[in-house]
Write an enzyme that holds these catalytic residues in place. Sequence first.
Site, PDB file in Angstrom:
ATOM      1  CG  ASP A   1      41.566  40.927  40.576  1.00 46.37           C
ATOM      2  OD1 ASP A   1      40.594  40.230  40.904  1.00 46.37           O
ATOM      3  OD2 ASP A   1      42.636  40.933  41.214  1.00 46.37           O
TER       4      ASP A   1
ATOM      5  CG  HIS B   1      41.398  37.103  41.873  1.00 47.58           C
ATOM      6  ND1 HIS B   1      40.529  37.880  42.595  1.00 47.58           N
ATOM      7  CD2 HIS B   1      42.170  36.464  42.789  1.00 47.58           C
ATOM      8  CE1 HIS B   1      40.761  37.738  43.888  1.00 47.58           C
ATOM      9  NE2 HIS B   1      41.744  36.872  44.037  1.00 47.58           N
TER      10      HIS B   1
ATOM     11  CD  GLU C   1      42.656  35.744  47.542  1.00 50.08           C
ATOM     12  OE1 GLU C   1      42.533  35.957  48.744  1.00 50.08           O
ATOM     13  OE2 GLU C   1      42.572  36.647  46.676  1.00 50.08           O
TER      14      GLU C   1
HETATM   15  C1  ACM Z   1      46.784  37.920  46.924  1.00 50.38           C
HETATM   16  O1  ACM Z   1      46.931  38.781  47.785  1.00 50.38           O
HETATM   17  N1  ACM Z   1      45.594  37.401  46.693  1.00 50.38           N
HETATM   18  C2  ACM Z   1      47.892  37.425  46.125  1.00 50.38           C
END
Ligand code: ACM
Length: 706
Positions: free
Chosen positions: A135, A196, A260
């Site tokens: 991440d 991420h 995201e």
């Molecule tokens: C997430 O909670 N961004 C998958």
Amino acid sequence: MLLTLILAAALQLIPAPAQIQVRGGSFKVDPAKMSFVADPASGLPEEGYTIDVTRARVKVVASSEAGLFYARQTLRQLEENGRIPCVKITDYPRFRWRGFHVDPCRHFLSVEETKKQIDILSSYKMNVMHWHLTDDQGWRIQIKRYPRLTEVGGARTEFDGSVHEGYYTQDQIREVVAYAAERHVTVVPEIEMPGHARAAIAAYPGLSCTKETEHPQNMWGSPNIVMCPGSEFTFEFLAGVIDEVCALFPSEYIHIGGDECLKVKWEHCPACQARIQAEGLKADATGTAEEKLQSYAVRRMEGILATHGRKLIGWDEILEGGLSPNATVMSWRGEKGGIAAALEGHDVIMTPSKEGMYLDHVQGDPKIEPVSIGNYTTLEKAYKYEPVPEELVADGKASHVLGLQCNNWSEYIYSDAHRQYMLFPRAFAVAETGWTLKENKDWDSFRVRVDKACRDLDRRGVNYHIPLPEQPGGSCDRLVFIDKADLAFTTTRPVAAMVYTLDGSEPTVQSARYQRPLTFTEDAVVKIASVTSYGKLSPVRTVSVRKMNPLPALPAEKAIGLTARRTDGRFLCAADLAGATWRDVPLKRLRDLTTLEPFDRNLPDSTRFYAAEAEGMFRVPDTAVYRFSSDCDQVWIDGKLLIDNGLEVKRFSRRDAELALEEGLHRMKVVYIFNVLGGWNSLRGKTDVLIRKAGDEKFNPVDIQK
Ligand code: ACM
Ligand code: ZN
């Protein structure tokens, strides 16, 4: 069905099995007299088993080794003092994917702690561990081709100077995968792309559009520094990583993230725009050109995985811009993505955040629970989640729901004990929904059975949540009254009792039981805790109740407008401000304290941190008790320090306090610090000071006079 429920309750099994018959009497445990046979011709469903216990022997038949493993878990739960009641159980799971997710990226957990989770959750028949290994804030898996991923991407320096680091070597990964396999848990790794990924980009800046050389992200939230799908290096890199990942993980599925991803850099990147042109990616009703580019990148990943014979899973954003032909979707932003994908014939895993599958959500009153990402997921809500939406049943697509999963993101999980506290007992609710037939589920039965599972956690040395005594309408530890106070308590689900003391001593099970609201006409300190059916106490709350003469209102001629001053530097809390040099700054509204510097979601090294103080007057309409709440560092009323959030993470203002005030004007000073504590960037916070009159339900911002 009803009989199964009653018997499951009597035997305290989680998850409740498909069918039970109770025969009376019991078997004295004797390994010679217990047979376990895995017979693929048994006719039992995959993972299913039968247990037949008489006084003389135990006979277990399953279709596979997994079924025998689950039978053993049931026997373990049935055994009490060396005896197993005489029963006949036929059992099999409702879903094949009964998942739990582990996030070592934001806060690392050891191999031992990871194994502990696998051990416990597999014994409640969960069978997939989704391991979120990469991440923005950390890369946690050794990749031999790319050593900088863990050397640079495996550590972040936090605002206070501390370093948070950790990663799993390939040997450790193999050890965890093997440990899980022995317990019939498949480990599905997640390698996040294209968003991420700031830890990877810090290690290999060539992965981003703008070749960012800064360190991994050192606060929560999504930076817009993401991988560049215009560059071939990105896909070469990902193919190299996936090569090593596939050698470590035998799972059919590999998770590629996809959630995201902020695409603003792609809009300005020549390589990304060239790719959009070359691939003929065009904005249309299904998405922007950049969303099509993300879809292109995910299709490339699908191709890379296919060379290893693996299938792709991604978060539901992979639907945007068009879904890859064989992708499986993890529906987290509600069920919409999962429904859309299943209607198109894709398999889905339901893990909707606000519907109860995000176990990082707070599980009681946020005023007294530890800081969290917010929202609200009680045990009951987690339990009542139904993973197969009506639309899919109506359309004959229900079989595309492979199952469900709980996610335990670790931004606000600062210790193993706290990770456990968030996970349990809610993960047991998810385990039951994953395994137990829908018609055999029952909340009233589960909430009783869960106590036995919690005792099991006590034996295993694992922490868990017990509902705290809460005040209806919002908890507060520092109460005042003018004439008399009534103090009521409740809990999010039934507990055996609430016990309290008024003499300052710690409550025990023998302390006075809370029966009805307590009334006070003198100062008091109430120490109160919940008690479970097996006599264990929750953490103790200490609530002070103080008699107070209302603070006098100030004469109108003392009125001042809103003034503010600022000092630059890195400060952790108000105590660090002694000796600071201040300069006056104009301020229109209190909330503008967060805008003295621009918010940058990447928190670059050039960020200018500061502290500011604001002072002004506000008017209260009546002589009464008022409750104040604030995420600022300090709030002073009429020259007295009322709220000091100290080193707390400044979210969900958990230091509320009351004061009695005379009708009229009062003075307020607010201290605000722009910093990052516990990963929370306070520029994202609220600087309003909230006020509510005792008895009112709603807080409103204090109205500072102009
Ligand atoms: C997430 O909670 N961004 C998958
Ligand atoms: Zn680019």
